[in-house]
Design an enzyme around this catalytic site. Structure first.
Site, PDB file in Angstrom:
ATOM      1  N   LYS A 126      58.014  60.596   2.775  1.00  0.00           N
ATOM      2  CA  LYS A 126      59.200  60.730   1.916  1.00  0.00           C
ATOM      3  C   LYS A 126      58.765  61.381   0.615  1.00  0.00           C
ATOM      4  O   LYS A 126      57.630  61.188   0.177  1.00  0.00           O
ATOM      5  CB  LYS A 126      59.783  59.344   1.617  1.00  0.00           C
ATOM      6  N   ASP A 166      67.863  64.399   1.452  1.00  0.00           N
ATOM      7  CA  ASP A 166      68.195  62.983   1.253  1.00  0.00           C
ATOM      8  C   ASP A 166      69.203  62.997   0.097  1.00  0.00           C
ATOM      9  O   ASP A 166      69.811  64.050  -0.154  1.00  0.00           O
ATOM     10  CB  ASP A 166      66.920  62.178   0.916  1.00  0.00           C
ATOM     11  N   GLY A 237      80.009  54.980  -0.321  1.00  0.00           N
ATOM     12  CA  GLY A 237      79.425  56.289  -0.565  1.00  0.00           C
ATOM     13  C   GLY A 237      80.429  57.386  -0.277  1.00  0.00           C
ATOM     14  O   GLY A 237      81.490  57.138   0.331  1.00  0.00           O
ATOM     15  N   PHE A 238      80.121  58.599  -0.752  1.00  0.00           N
ATOM     16  CA  PHE A 238      80.943  59.758  -0.348  1.00  0.00           C
ATOM     17  C   PHE A 238      80.066  60.990  -0.162  1.00  0.00           C
ATOM     18  O   PHE A 238      80.513  62.123  -0.209  1.00  0.00           O
ATOM     19  CB  PHE A 238      82.105  60.004  -1.326  1.00  0.00           C
ATOM     20  N   GLY A 239      78.771  60.731   0.089  1.00  0.00           N
ATOM     21  CA  GLY A 239      77.823  61.819   0.333  1.00  0.00           C
ATOM     22  C   GLY A 239      77.738  62.172   1.795  1.00  0.00           C
ATOM     23  O   GLY A 239      78.639  61.879   2.583  1.00  0.00           O
ATOM     24  N   ASN A 240      76.635  62.787   2.135  1.00  0.00           N
ATOM     25  CA  ASN A 240      76.437  63.319   3.486  1.00  0.00           C
ATOM     26  C   ASN A 240      76.615  62.266   4.588  1.00  0.00           C
ATOM     27  O   ASN A 240      77.291  62.509   5.588  1.00  0.00           O
ATOM     28  CB  ASN A 240      75.029  63.925   3.515  1.00  0.00           C
ATOM     29  N   VAL A 241      76.033  61.088   4.408  1.00  0.00           N
ATOM     30  CA  VAL A 241      76.073  60.061   5.453  1.00  0.00           C
ATOM     31  C   VAL A 241      77.497  59.521   5.611  1.00  0.00           C
ATOM     32  O   VAL A 241      78.028  59.422   6.726  1.00  0.00           O
ATOM     33  CB  VAL A 241      75.084  58.911   5.158  1.00  0.00           C
ATOM     34  N   ALA A 242      78.132  59.195   4.473  1.00  0.00           N
ATOM     35  CA  ALA A 242      79.503  58.673   4.504  1.00  0.00           C
ATOM     36  C   ALA A 242      80.452  59.690   5.147  1.00  0.00           C
ATOM     37  O   ALA A 242      81.317  59.331   5.960  1.00  0.00           O
ATOM     38  CB  ALA A 242      79.962  58.357   3.076  1.00  0.00           C
ATOM     39  N   TRP A 243      80.258  60.953   4.812  1.00  0.00           N
ATOM     40  CA  TRP A 243      81.112  62.034   5.325  1.00  0.00           C
ATOM     41  C   TRP A 243      81.065  62.086   6.858  1.00  0.00           C
ATOM     42  O   TRP A 243      82.105  62.135   7.529  1.00  0.00           O
ATOM     43  CB  TRP A 243      80.645  63.349   4.695  1.00  0.00           C
TER      44      TRP A 243
HETATM   45  O1  2IT Z   1      66.375  58.843   5.384  1.00  0.00           O
HETATM   46  C1  2IT Z   1      66.293  59.726   6.254  1.00  0.00           C
HETATM   47  O2  2IT Z   1      66.046  59.471   7.435  1.00  0.00           O
HETATM   48  C2  2IT Z   1      66.499  61.116   5.836  1.00  0.00           C
HETATM   49  N1  2IT Z   1      66.734  61.356   4.657  1.00  0.00           N
HETATM   50  C3  2IT Z   1      66.403  62.233   6.822  1.00  0.00           C
HETATM   51  C4  2IT Z   1      64.983  62.653   6.976  1.00  0.00           C
HETATM   52  C5  2IT Z   1      64.767  63.877   7.836  1.00  0.00           C
HETATM   53  O3  2IT Z   1      63.607  64.288   7.915  1.00  0.00           O
HETATM   54  O4  2IT Z   1      65.716  64.415   8.418  1.00  0.00           O
END
Ligand code: 2IT
Length: 449
Positions: A126, A166, A237-243
């Site tokens: 990370k 991320d 949330g309203f970012g990528n994951v929430a979307w």
């Molecule tokens: O928390 C995660 O799994 C990500 N931010 C995606 C990591 C990735 O390499 O696609």
């Protein structure tokens, strides 16, 4: 209880008193592993836990750049290369003001087990910086990404370490970082994932994390002979994951009644449908710190300032914002309101106390940790790497079918491991154990390196 686990945890707490997030993640994970290390003495003999909790390498560097006024800015950049037992380091890059080494160690540690669960060959890593993208111009974002990659490029590579996005890092940032890597390395390779479709990206990657969360949630409900159809869902949330989660919940016939931002939450009894979901990325680009504009655009939506959505009566909760966004009081409120399932979309959404509450109530409320239920993002990154290696692209249907199958398999791996080690229905133990076994055995196979 395991004496070995307790010793390793106590040492870790003494050694890293200033890393509360990492200690939180380690406490949850190592406690789950107690039955495994007690049943198999080889893990202690090879000091696997002591080795697993120490990153193989941490790169910490200065990032200097100039803002639009010509002022010099200095930030801190990091890459935590945590574990490469089963593949090159893989994991996202986070740009957020609260990023520090502790944040990235917790995320990197989780990523080891998550990537193992995907069944794809990816180690755990990370990275990130304490850079706040909010309010920055495109040119400032570009200069920051270039400065960040000017140092990072020497430490990564398609067979060494493959970063992605991320929080605070999406397609635009990956583009700027990719361009700088290519210029410095003089190589066009799959060194990053989450790339644009015209230059090596994969279909479905942008929505994959949220899709995966909902696929996983559907599998959890299936164990009770139930499904998401007709369910009321709270998303945060309203970012990528929430979307992605809002979209897939709609596809499966659920009604999403909340999303949230750092400033409060949106309650929309009419339901956040696909058309409204399409507004989320626009809002994020304009101001990632406020979800309030949603209520200005949609009359049926109310903005509740300064609160989180867990007070709303729902059947399903999908925390998709950031770590520790759901505490013990929130867990109790969801439970009291009859919520049946909490499927984490963000990494370590729940505090240790909330996780313990959910585990204590296994059988009455289902709970899955992010490292299992949000693994669809990195899994699709793994699929992007495969496509890059093959120099070939799969169709949307092909990628989505593989993602779906991976989530079904992760769910089964968690259920099986939890049952095998004596805690049926406990997805926390199941995920940690199933993820751990593969990595631990690979570490032993490869000797003391
Ligand atoms: O928390 C995660 O799994 C990500 N931010 C995606 C990591 C990735 O390499 O696609």
């Amino acid at each position: 209880m395991s004496q070995y686990v307790n010793e390793v945890l106590e040492n870790l707490k003494k050694k890293y008193p200033a890393e509360p997030l990492f200690i939180q993640a380690a406490t949850e994970i190592l406690n789950s592993l107690a039955p495994v290390v007690e049943a198999e003495p080889k893990y202690r003999k090879h000091k696997v836990l002591e080795r697993l909790v120490e990153p193989e390498r941490i790169i910490s560097f200065r990032v200097c750049w100039q803002d639009d006024k010509g002022e010099i800015q200095v930030n801190n950049g990091y890459r935590v290369q945590f574990n490469s037992a089963i593949g090159p380091y893989k994991g996202g890059i986070r740009f957020h003001p609260n990023v520090n080494q502790d944040t990235l160690k917790f995320l990197g540690f989780e990523q080891i087990l998550k990537n193992s669960l995907t069944s794809l060959p990816m180690g755990g890593g990370k990275g990130g910086a304490n850079f706040d993208p909010a309010g920055k111009s495109d040119s400032e974002i570009m200069r920051f990404c270039q400065a960040f990659m000017s140092e990072l490029y020497r430490h990564i590579g398609p067979d060494t370490d493959v970063p992605a996005g991320d929080i605070g890092v999406g397609g635009r940032e990956v583009g700027f970082m990719f361009g700088q890597y290519k210029k410095l390395a003089n190589e066009f390779t799959g060194v990053l994932t989450g790339k644009g479709l015209n230059w090596g990206g994969s279909l479905v990657r942008p929505e994959a994390t949220g899709f995966g969360v909902v696929y996983f949630c559907e599998e959890m409900l299936k164990t009770k002979g139930d499904s998401l159809k007709g369910k009321r869902v709270a998303v945060s949330g309203f970012g990528n994951v929430a979307w992605g989660a809002v979209q897939k919940a709609n596809h499966l016939g659920a009604k999403v009644v909340t999303i949230s931002g750092p400033d409060g939450y949106i309650y929309d009894e009419a339901g956040i449908d696909l058309e409204k979901a399409a507004y989320m990325p626009e809002m994020l680009r304009t101001n990632p710190r406020s979800v309030a504009p949603f209520a200005e655009k949609y009359k049926s939506a109310k903005f509740i300032a300064g609160k989180r959505p867990w007070e709303v009566k729902v059947d399903v909760a999908l925390p998709c914002a950031i770590q520790n966004e759901l505490n013990l009081d929130d867990a109790k409120a969801l439970f009291a309101n009859g919520c049946q399932v909490v499927t984490e979309g963000s990494n370590m959404s729940s505090t240790l106390e909330a996780v313990e509450f959910f585990m204590h109530n296994t059988g009455k409320i289902m709970f899955s940790p992010g490292k299992a239920s949000n693994a669809g993002g990195v899994a699709t990154s793994g699929l992007e790497m495969s496509q890059n290696s093959m120099r070939y692209n799969w169709t949307r249907e092909e990628v989505d079918a593989k993602l779906h199958q991976i989530m079904v398999n992760i769910h089964k791996a968690c259920v099986d491991a939890a049952a095998k080690f004596g805690t049926p229905g406990n997805y926390v133990n199941g995920a940690n154990i199933a993820g751990f076994l593969k990595v631990a055995d690979a570490m032993i196979d490869q000797g003391l390196v």
